[in-house]
Write a protein that holds these residues in place. Structure first.
Motif, PDB file in Angstrom:
ATOM      1  N   LEU A  10      11.962  46.689  16.786  1.00  0.00           N
ATOM      2  CA  LEU A  10      11.452  45.684  15.843  1.00  0.00           C
ATOM      3  C   LEU A  10      12.643  44.915  15.255  1.00  0.00           C
ATOM      4  O   LEU A  10      13.739  45.453  15.124  1.00  0.00           O
ATOM      5  CB  LEU A  10      10.667  46.357  14.709  1.00  0.00           C
ATOM      6  N   ASN A  19       7.102  40.027  12.823  1.00  0.00           N
ATOM      7  CA  ASN A  19       7.406  40.714  14.079  1.00  0.00           C
ATOM      8  C   ASN A  19       6.247  40.588  15.076  1.00  0.00           C
ATOM      9  O   ASN A  19       6.465  40.382  16.266  1.00  0.00           O
ATOM     10  CB  ASN A  19       7.692  42.199  13.812  1.00  0.00           C
ATOM     11  N   ILE A  20       5.035  40.719  14.546  1.00  0.00           N
ATOM     12  CA  ILE A  20       3.848  40.723  15.421  1.00  0.00           C
ATOM     13  C   ILE A  20       3.474  39.313  15.877  1.00  0.00           C
ATOM     14  O   ILE A  20       3.061  39.115  17.028  1.00  0.00           O
ATOM     15  CB  ILE A  20       2.657  41.383  14.682  1.00  0.00           C
ATOM     16  N   THR A  21       3.630  38.330  14.990  1.00  0.00           N
ATOM     17  CA  THR A  21       3.143  36.977  15.306  1.00  0.00           C
ATOM     18  C   THR A  21       4.174  36.116  16.041  1.00  0.00           C
ATOM     19  O   THR A  21       3.818  35.070  16.583  1.00  0.00           O
ATOM     20  CB  THR A  21       2.712  36.233  14.024  1.00  0.00           C
ATOM     21  N   ALA A  56      -3.224  39.523  14.012  1.00  0.00           N
ATOM     22  CA  ALA A  56      -2.285  40.588  13.632  1.00  0.00           C
ATOM     23  C   ALA A  56      -2.891  41.506  12.575  1.00  0.00           C
ATOM     24  O   ALA A  56      -2.762  42.733  12.655  1.00  0.00           O
ATOM     25  CB  ALA A  56      -0.982  39.972  13.128  1.00  0.00           C
ATOM     26  N   VAL A 115       3.328  49.818  14.874  1.00  0.00           N
ATOM     27  CA  VAL A 115       3.555  48.365  14.798  1.00  0.00           C
ATOM     28  C   VAL A 115       4.009  47.829  16.160  1.00  0.00           C
ATOM     29  O   VAL A 115       3.582  46.760  16.600  1.00  0.00           O
ATOM     30  CB  VAL A 115       4.588  48.019  13.701  1.00  0.00           C
ATOM     31  N   ARG A 118       2.285  44.907  18.188  1.00  0.00           N
ATOM     32  CA  ARG A 118       3.027  43.718  18.627  1.00  0.00           C
ATOM     33  C   ARG A 118       2.745  43.428  20.112  1.00  0.00           C
ATOM     34  O   ARG A 118       2.565  42.277  20.502  1.00  0.00           O
ATOM     35  CB  ARG A 118       4.528  43.929  18.408  1.00  0.00           C
TER      36      ARG A 118
END
Length: 259
Positions: free
Chosen positions: A107, A116-118, A136, A164, A168
């Motif tokens: 991450l 981080n996810i988007t 997300a 997470v 992701r």
């Protein structure tokens, strides 16, 4: 190359050699991964499991053999387009369809969990920020972490970071999820929370290839188990066959040590 409709990834005679062929990390692996499979790859350390997994999305470039993913030979330099013309293979286009979760979470420490996810859906797929954040949050809610969207990785436990990392990968809506020993860097009490997320994905029909030392997970969740040693695929079968009636002597010896 022809593949059946239910085959998502077809691996033929896959080789990965180092040091001018002295080290054979992969030595002729042939296997089909079907849609909906939860394929668990087991074997001793240094057997080529992670090299095999990382070859599936060409993070490792094979020395020989072919990998046909969703009807396209991704080991080819060129492929035919819809008009029948030969064009350069865009491997990134195919990698987007493969979610990858590593042993260490990878991450970005300076970004929030939400960012981080988007990041990839917005930058790579062109999804709007609003839609990417909505997706997300849905995914974070599924893994019990919706309240940590504004946190930074340093504020999360190892198990939370790995959940997470899974979210992701899922945010890109992949066709297959590749897990490279996703629990081996975790404290024992955190392993269960990550495996629970993976069990849920399996129940939903996600195609998964999982390199793991968690034999209980392999037995319970996998529908197919591969046993690798010395860069070779020595036995494959259902969990019942592999754990209940192993044929290969090397597999029998391995199971005696780990079970």
């Amino acid at each position: 190359m022809e593949t059946r409709d239910d085959v998502l990834i077809s691996v033929k005679d896959l080789k990965k050699y180092y040091n001018k062929g002295v080290i054979k990390a992969l030595d002729g692996i042939t296997v089909d991964i079907n849609k909906g499979d939860v394929m668990v790859v087991i074997g001793p350390s240094g057997s080529g499991k992670s090299t095999f997994l990382r070859s599936l999305n060409l993070m490792e470039h094979p020395t020989g053999g072919s990998i046909v993913f969703d009807g396209v030979d991704i080991t080819s330099k060129k492929i035919k387009n819809a008009e029948g013309q030969w064009v350069k293979l865009n491997i990134d286009e195919h990698r987007q369809k493969m979610g990858m979760v590593f042993q260490h979470f990878n991450l970005f420490p300076h970004m929030t969990i939400m960012d981080n996810i988007t990041l990839a859906p917005i930058k790579v797929k062109g999804v709007s920020k609003e839609d990417a954040e909505k997706k997300a949050l849905e995914l974070l809610n599924r893994v019990g972490l919706a309240d940590r969207a504004g946190a930074y990785p340093i504020q999360l436990s190892g198990g939370q970071k790995q959940r997470v990392a899974i979210v992701r990968a899922l945010a890109m809506e992949p066709q297959v999820m590749l897990f490279d020993e996703p629990t081996s860097a975790l404290d024992p009490e955190m392993v269960g929370e990550v495996l629970d997320v993976m069990r849920e994905l399996a129940r939903e029909g996600m195609t998964m290839v999982v390199v793991t030392h968690e034999m209980g997970f392999a037995r319970e969740v996998g529908n197919r188990v591969l046993f690798m040693a010395d860069g070779k695929l020595l036995e494959e079968g259902t969990p019942e066959q592999i754990f209940g009636a192993p044929k290969n002597a090397r597999l029998q010896d391995f199971l005696r040590k780990v079970l």
